[in-house]
Motif scaffolding. Sequence first.
Motif, PDB file in Angstrom:
ATOM      1  N   GLU A 230       0.812  -1.212   0.000  1.00  0.00           N
ATOM      2  CA  GLU A 230       0.000   0.000   0.000  1.00  0.00           C
ATOM      3  C   GLU A 230       0.846   1.263   0.000  1.00  0.00           C
ATOM      4  OE1 GLU A 230      -2.581  -0.305   3.344  1.00  0.00           O
ATOM      5  OE2 GLU A 230      -3.461  -2.220   2.696  1.00  0.00           O
ATOM      6  N   TYR A 231       2.077   1.159   0.466  1.00  0.00           N
ATOM      7  CA  TYR A 231       2.975   2.314   0.523  1.00  0.00           C
ATOM      8  C   TYR A 231       3.758   2.503  -0.777  1.00  0.00           C
ATOM      9  CZ  TYR A 231       2.378   2.453   5.621  1.00  0.00           C
ATOM     10  OH  TYR A 231       1.866   2.554   6.892  1.00  0.00           O
ATOM     11  N   LEU A 232       3.809   1.474  -1.607  1.00  0.00           N
ATOM     12  CA  LEU A 232       4.707   1.470  -2.754  1.00  0.00           C
ATOM     13  C   LEU A 232       4.085   2.166  -3.959  1.00  0.00           C
ATOM     14  CD1 LEU A 232       6.024  -2.190  -2.474  1.00  0.00           C
ATOM     15  CD2 LEU A 232       7.100  -0.095  -1.597  1.00  0.00           C
ATOM     16  N   PRO A 233       4.930   2.617  -4.900  1.00  0.00           N
ATOM     17  CA  PRO A 233       4.399   3.196  -6.139  1.00  0.00           C
ATOM     18  C   PRO A 233       3.491   2.199  -6.867  1.00  0.00           C
ATOM     19  CG  PRO A 233       6.752   3.621  -5.939  1.00  0.00           C
ATOM     20  CD  PRO A 233       6.407   2.670  -4.846  1.00  0.00           C
ATOM     21  N   GLU A 234       2.531   2.712  -7.584  1.00  0.00           N
ATOM     22  CA  GLU A 234       1.503   1.893  -8.234  1.00  0.00           C
ATOM     23  C   GLU A 234       2.085   0.752  -9.073  1.00  0.00           C
ATOM     24  OE1 GLU A 234      -2.131   0.468  -8.859  1.00  0.00           O
ATOM     25  OE2 GLU A 234      -1.744   2.261  -7.643  1.00  0.00           O
ATOM     26  N   PRO A 235       3.135   0.965  -9.886  1.00  0.00           N
ATOM     27  CA  PRO A 235       3.638  -0.150 -10.706  1.00  0.00           C
ATOM     28  C   PRO A 235       4.108  -1.352  -9.889  1.00  0.00           C
ATOM     29  CG  PRO A 235       4.492   1.940 -11.511  1.00  0.00           C
ATOM     30  CD  PRO A 235       3.828   2.234 -10.206  1.00  0.00           C
ATOM     31  N   LEU A 236       4.519  -1.141  -8.639  1.00  0.00           N
ATOM     32  CA  LEU A 236       5.018  -2.249  -7.824  1.00  0.00           C
ATOM     33  C   LEU A 236       3.897  -3.021  -7.126  1.00  0.00           C
ATOM     34  CD1 LEU A 236       8.168  -0.699  -6.092  1.00  0.00           C
ATOM     35  CD2 LEU A 236       8.059  -2.095  -8.161  1.00  0.00           C
ATOM     36  N   ARG A 237       2.705  -2.462  -7.068  1.00  0.00           N
ATOM     37  CA  ARG A 237       1.619  -3.111  -6.332  1.00  0.00           C
ATOM     38  C   ARG A 237       1.104  -4.361  -7.027  1.00  0.00           C
ATOM     39  NH1 ARG A 237      -1.680   2.405  -4.522  1.00  0.00           N
ATOM     40  NH2 ARG A 237       0.163   3.417  -3.588  1.00  0.00           N
ATOM     41  N   SER A 238       1.427  -4.502  -8.305  1.00  0.00           N
ATOM     42  CA  SER A 238       1.014  -5.697  -9.045  1.00  0.00           C
ATOM     43  C   SER A 238       2.105  -6.772  -9.050  1.00  0.00           C
ATOM     44  CB  SER A 238       0.658  -5.333 -10.485  1.00  0.00           C
ATOM     45  OG  SER A 238       1.776  -4.780 -11.164  1.00  0.00           O
ATOM     46  N   TRP A 239       3.265  -6.475  -8.468  1.00  0.00           N
ATOM     47  CA  TRP A 239       4.333  -7.470  -8.401  1.00  0.00           C
ATOM     48  C   TRP A 239       3.933  -8.586  -7.438  1.00  0.00           C
ATOM     49  CZ3 TRP A 239      10.129  -5.805  -8.847  1.00  0.00           C
ATOM     50  CH2 TRP A 239      10.292  -5.006  -9.987  1.00  0.00           C
TER      51      TRP A 239
ATOM     52  N   VAL B 159      29.400  -4.105  -8.428  1.00  0.00           N
ATOM     53  CA  VAL B 159      29.344  -4.561  -9.827  1.00  0.00           C
ATOM     54  C   VAL B 159      28.328  -5.689  -9.939  1.00  0.00           C
ATOM     55  CG1 VAL B 159      30.596  -5.490 -11.810  1.00  0.00           C
ATOM     56  CG2 VAL B 159      31.780  -3.968 -10.200  1.00  0.00           C
ATOM     57  N   ARG B 160      27.315  -5.457 -10.751  1.00  0.00           N
ATOM     58  CA  ARG B 160      26.364  -6.496 -11.153  1.00  0.00           C
ATOM     59  C   ARG B 160      26.306  -6.511 -12.678  1.00  0.00           C
ATOM     60  NH1 ARG B 160      22.929  -8.731  -7.254  1.00  0.00           N
ATOM     61  NH2 ARG B 160      22.902  -7.690  -5.214  1.00  0.00           N
ATOM     62  N   GLU B 161      25.943  -7.629 -13.243  1.00  0.00           N
ATOM     63  CA  GLU B 161      25.831  -7.717 -14.697  1.00  0.00           C
ATOM     64  C   GLU B 161      24.736  -6.774 -15.187  1.00  0.00           C
ATOM     65  OE1 GLU B 161      25.249 -11.628 -16.155  1.00  0.00           O
ATOM     66  OE2 GLU B 161      27.251 -12.338 -15.586  1.00  0.00           O
ATOM     67  N   GLY B 162      24.903  -6.286 -16.396  1.00  0.00           N
ATOM     68  CA  GLY B 162      23.903  -5.407 -16.989  1.00  0.00           C
ATOM     69  C   GLY B 162      24.575  -4.276 -17.730  1.00  0.00           C
ATOM     70  N   SER B 163      23.958  -3.845 -18.821  1.00  0.00           N
ATOM     71  CA  SER B 163      24.546  -2.808 -19.671  1.00  0.00           C
ATOM     72  C   SER B 163      23.995  -1.424 -19.371  1.00  0.00           C
ATOM     73  CB  SER B 163      24.324  -3.137 -21.156  1.00  0.00           C
ATOM     74  OG  SER B 163      22.924  -3.271 -21.418  1.00  0.00           O
ATOM     75  N   GLY B 164      23.004  -1.332 -18.467  1.00  0.00           N
ATOM     76  CA  GLY B 164      22.420  -0.033 -18.171  1.00  0.00           C
ATOM     77  C   GLY B 164      21.127  -0.195 -17.409  1.00  0.00           C
ATOM     78  N   PRO B 165      20.519   0.900 -17.029  1.00  0.00           N
ATOM     79  CA  PRO B 165      19.297   0.816 -16.228  1.00  0.00           C
ATOM     80  C   PRO B 165      18.103   0.372 -17.044  1.00  0.00           C
ATOM     81  CG  PRO B 165      19.779   3.113 -16.741  1.00  0.00           C
ATOM     82  CD  PRO B 165      20.928   2.304 -17.258  1.00  0.00           C
ATOM     83  N   GLU B 166      17.460  -0.697 -16.611  1.00  0.00           N
ATOM     84  CA  GLU B 166      16.240  -1.173 -17.262  1.00  0.00           C
ATOM     85  C   GLU B 166      15.032  -0.368 -16.751  1.00  0.00           C
ATOM     86  OE1 GLU B 166      16.102  -3.454 -19.595  1.00  0.00           O
ATOM     87  OE2 GLU B 166      18.202  -4.062 -19.520  1.00  0.00           O
ATOM     88  N   ASP B 167      13.960  -0.393 -17.528  1.00  0.00           N
ATOM     89  CA  ASP B 167      12.736   0.295 -17.149  1.00  0.00           C
ATOM     90  C   ASP B 167      11.707  -0.738 -16.729  1.00  0.00           C
ATOM     91  OD1 ASP B 167      10.514   1.843 -16.785  1.00  0.00           O
ATOM     92  OD2 ASP B 167      10.586   2.824 -18.741  1.00  0.00           O
ATOM     93  N   TYR B 168      11.554  -0.922 -15.405  1.00  0.00           N
ATOM     94  CA  TYR B 168      10.605  -1.895 -14.888  1.00  0.00           C
ATOM     95  C   TYR B 168       9.260  -1.280 -14.552  1.00  0.00           C
ATOM     96  CZ  TYR B 168      14.853  -4.651 -14.478  1.00  0.00           C
ATOM     97  OH  TYR B 168      16.027  -5.318 -14.768  1.00  0.00           O
ATOM     98  N   PHE B 169       9.153   0.031 -14.702  1.00  0.00           N
ATOM     99  CA  PHE B 169       7.901   0.716 -14.408  1.00  0.00           C
ATOM    100  C   PHE B 169       7.092   0.997 -15.663  1.00  0.00           C
ATOM    101  CE2 PHE B 169       8.111   2.676  -9.957  1.00  0.00           C
ATOM    102  CZ  PHE B 169       8.860   1.614  -9.466  1.00  0.00           C
ATOM    103  N   GLY B 170       7.681   0.725 -16.818  1.00  0.00           N
ATOM    104  CA  GLY B 170       6.967   0.890 -18.077  1.00  0.00           C
ATOM    105  C   GLY B 170       6.632   2.325 -18.410  1.00  0.00           C
ATOM    106  N   GLY B 171       7.499   3.246 -17.978  1.00  0.00           N
ATOM    107  CA  GLY B 171       7.202   4.640 -18.260  1.00  0.00           C
ATOM    108  C   GLY B 171       8.409   5.434 -18.638  1.00  0.00           C
TER     109      GLY B 171
END
Length: 385
Positions: free
Chosen positions: A281-290, A373-385
């Motif tokens: 309930e405290y989290l941003p809307e995109p995370l509430r469906s996780w 250091v974690r694998e990955g080439s850049g920031p992904e968009d998990y919020f779809g915006g």
Amino acid sequence: MSLNSYDEWSPLKEVIVGSAQNYTSHERELSFDLFFHENITQDNVSRSEWYYPRVGPSPEGAPRAARSPIKQRYVEELNEDVEGIAEVLESLSVKVHRPMSVQDAAEVRTPAWSAGVVPPLNVRDNTLILGDEIIETPPMIRSRYFETQFLTPVFADYFRRGARWTVMPRPLMTDASFDLSYARTATAGGPVEPIGEPQPSPYDVGHEMMFDGAQCLRLGKDLVVNISTANHALAVDWLERHLEGRFRVHRVHRLSDSHIDSMVLALRPGTLLVRSKEVAEYLPEPLRSWDLIVPPEATSNNFPRYEDDDLILTSRYIDLNVLSVGPDTVLVNEACPELMRTLESRGFTVVPVRHRHRRLFGGGFHCFTLDTVREGSGPEDYFGG
């Protein structure tokens, strides 16, 4: 390798593991008691044992900061467990960096106050890694004011390899610097002792930035940050301006008193480990469906029994403070079979690691580590915006 860490779950390649060398006591003064106020209950400390900071000249007979000693056997076992964490990570092909050790009786002094130095154990707190940038955050506890100095050799090496290195504004940290409203009104942590009246100082400037990296949930392009005080809000104002155009900052309010990594952790895209379903309930809307993983309540058998004079600093939820080595692999305290079974039932490989005295030293595996250091080439968009 170059600094590169955008989230909490991508395959881990390099990490800093904290040090507990020469940890002998807790520095008891206003900033310490304020930070841990939700867990320093009436069972821990009597009303007369609240301390005030050493700020300027003290009136005759005024209470002063004191140190709460820690039993040597706990410290020895803590050191064994921290070294064990480092060894497990190395066995998983993760390169482990370590901070410099604190020398005996080290002390930090500013024009406004002085405090004994504690070791750089919970290294997650005073640093925020965002992609290729190291951001040293403004501390909330006086005894940890220069804690990131013990990480200088590691940070300097990443800087030479191209990392950005930023230090947020340092607070003066007089009594007047602290917003006491949350501690005086919140009841989430159970019965707490009252916070004393601030003592005046010639260096008073009002509320200042104070903020820990452990108040943040890193999700690629998005940064979810917890705000409970005016100190936090000022720091997040700074972060928003500094990160504009590179990251999106999402504010959540009073999810906890400060840190959120024993309330919610992202284990992989679409999956959160949470203390309760109400956290969503405290989290941003995109995370509430996780997908939410809510482990069973920890039992008293999960924790050592302590004596009346042992200072308890964390809640029984501290073992939610796990560390993801990859999207399917998680380091979990071996004393938590309920949590391990829950994660395994959801398809995770659990690596059990010993950590006995997490309630005495204020941190779990996520707190004791700083992934660089974690694998990955850049920031992904998990919020779809």
